[in-house]
Design an enzyme around this catalytic site. Structure first.
Site, short mmCIF file in Angstrom:
data_model
loop_
_atom_site.label_atom_id
_atom_site.label_comp_id
_atom_site.label_asym_id
_atom_site.label_seq_id
_atom_site.Cartn_x
_atom_site.Cartn_y
_atom_site.Cartn_z
N GLY A 46 -38.85 59.78 24.37
CA GLY A 46 -37.78 59.73 25.34
C GLY A 46 -36.48 59.40 24.63
N GLN A 51 -27.84 56.61 23.61
CA GLN A 51 -28.41 56.46 22.27
C GLN A 51 -27.81 57.45 21.27
OE1 GLN A 51 -32.74 56.42 23.76
NE2 GLN A 51 -32.80 55.08 21.96
N CYS A 102 -38.30 51.45 20.32
CA CYS A 102 -37.08 52.16 20.70
C CYS A 102 -36.47 52.80 19.45
CB CYS A 102 -36.10 51.17 21.32
SG CYS A 102 -34.57 51.93 21.88
N LEU A 103 -36.04 54.04 19.59
CA LEU A 103 -35.45 54.74 18.44
C LEU A 103 -34.17 54.07 17.97
CD1 LEU A 103 -35.96 58.43 19.66
CD2 LEU A 103 -37.22 57.26 17.84
N HIS A 144 -37.96 52.64 30.73
CA HIS A 144 -37.29 52.28 29.47
C HIS A 144 -35.98 53.09 29.32
CE1 HIS A 144 -37.47 51.42 24.96
NE2 HIS A 144 -36.57 52.39 25.03
N GLU A 145 -36.06 54.40 29.59
CA GLU A 145 -34.87 55.26 29.41
C GLU A 145 -33.78 54.93 30.44
OE1 GLU A 145 -34.72 56.63 26.71
OE2 GLU A 145 -36.85 56.61 26.28
N HIS A 148 -31.65 52.09 29.53
CA HIS A 148 -30.60 52.42 28.56
C HIS A 148 -29.29 52.78 29.26
CE1 HIS A 148 -32.27 52.29 24.54
NE2 HIS A 148 -33.33 53.01 24.87
NI NI Z 1 -35.08 53.13 23.71
#
Ligand code: NI
Length: 180
Positions: A46, A51, A102-103, A144-145, A148
């Protein structure tokens, strides 16, 4: 399409509340394509627009295309979801604990409580409204997304956070998750 840089918490955009998408023109279409390509290349399951330093309410999520997903989701395995202005309109009272990564925070994991199932309302890449029900792992990724988009990171709500190379009891118990 192009792979965009994924920003880290030192960039304030990651902590800002993102704006609603109102223009579904060429720039937006390019952003969607770039985000999908960036998520797959990372690799992640995701990605939210903040991000990649774009403060817009846009997320992309994918179901992995592996044997487990094929069993659970059938033909849906490997499908990519694009959701603009996502809103959770229904959430189960039941919460489940799970491990997230998380990226934007590479090398760390955390234990987070999420709703077991949710109903989502949003717009597709053409601005058309749709609804989606998600449960379990998929519901977790969407939550989660969407966090953000409000500048919230999983580390803010995790009951425990550890480094990838740290040997903790939790880390041993849990499968290694994909990054979001
Ligand atoms: Ni994340």
């Amino acid at each position: 399409m192009a792979i965009r840089d994924i920003i880290k918490p030192d960039n304030p955009i990651l902590r800002k509340k993102a704006h609603k998408v109102t223009n579904f023109g060429a720039d937006f279409q390019k952003l969607v394509d770039d985000m999908v390509e960036t998520m797959i290349a990372a690799p992640g399951v995701g990605l939210a627009a903040p991000q990649v330093a774009i403060p817009q309410r846009l997320i992309v999520v994918r179901l992995p295309d592996d044997e487990d997903s094929k069993q659970e989701y059938g033909d849906q395995a490997g499908v990519v979801y694009v959701v603009a202005n996502p809103e959770i309109i229904k959430a189960s009272r039941e919460m489940v604990e799970g491990v997230e990564a998380c990226l934007s925070i590479p090398g760390y994991f955390g234990k987070v409580d999420r709703h077991e199932s949710i109903t989502l309302r949003g717009l597709d890449r053409n601005g058309k409204e749709f609804r989606l029900k998600a449960k379990g792992w998929q519901a977790r990724v969407f939550q989660h997304e969407i966090d953000h988009l409000d500048g919230r990171l999983y580390i803010d709500i995790a009951s425990e956070v550890w480094r990838e190379d740290e040997e903790t009891e939790s880390a041993e118990d849990q499968p290694v998750p994909s990054a979001e």
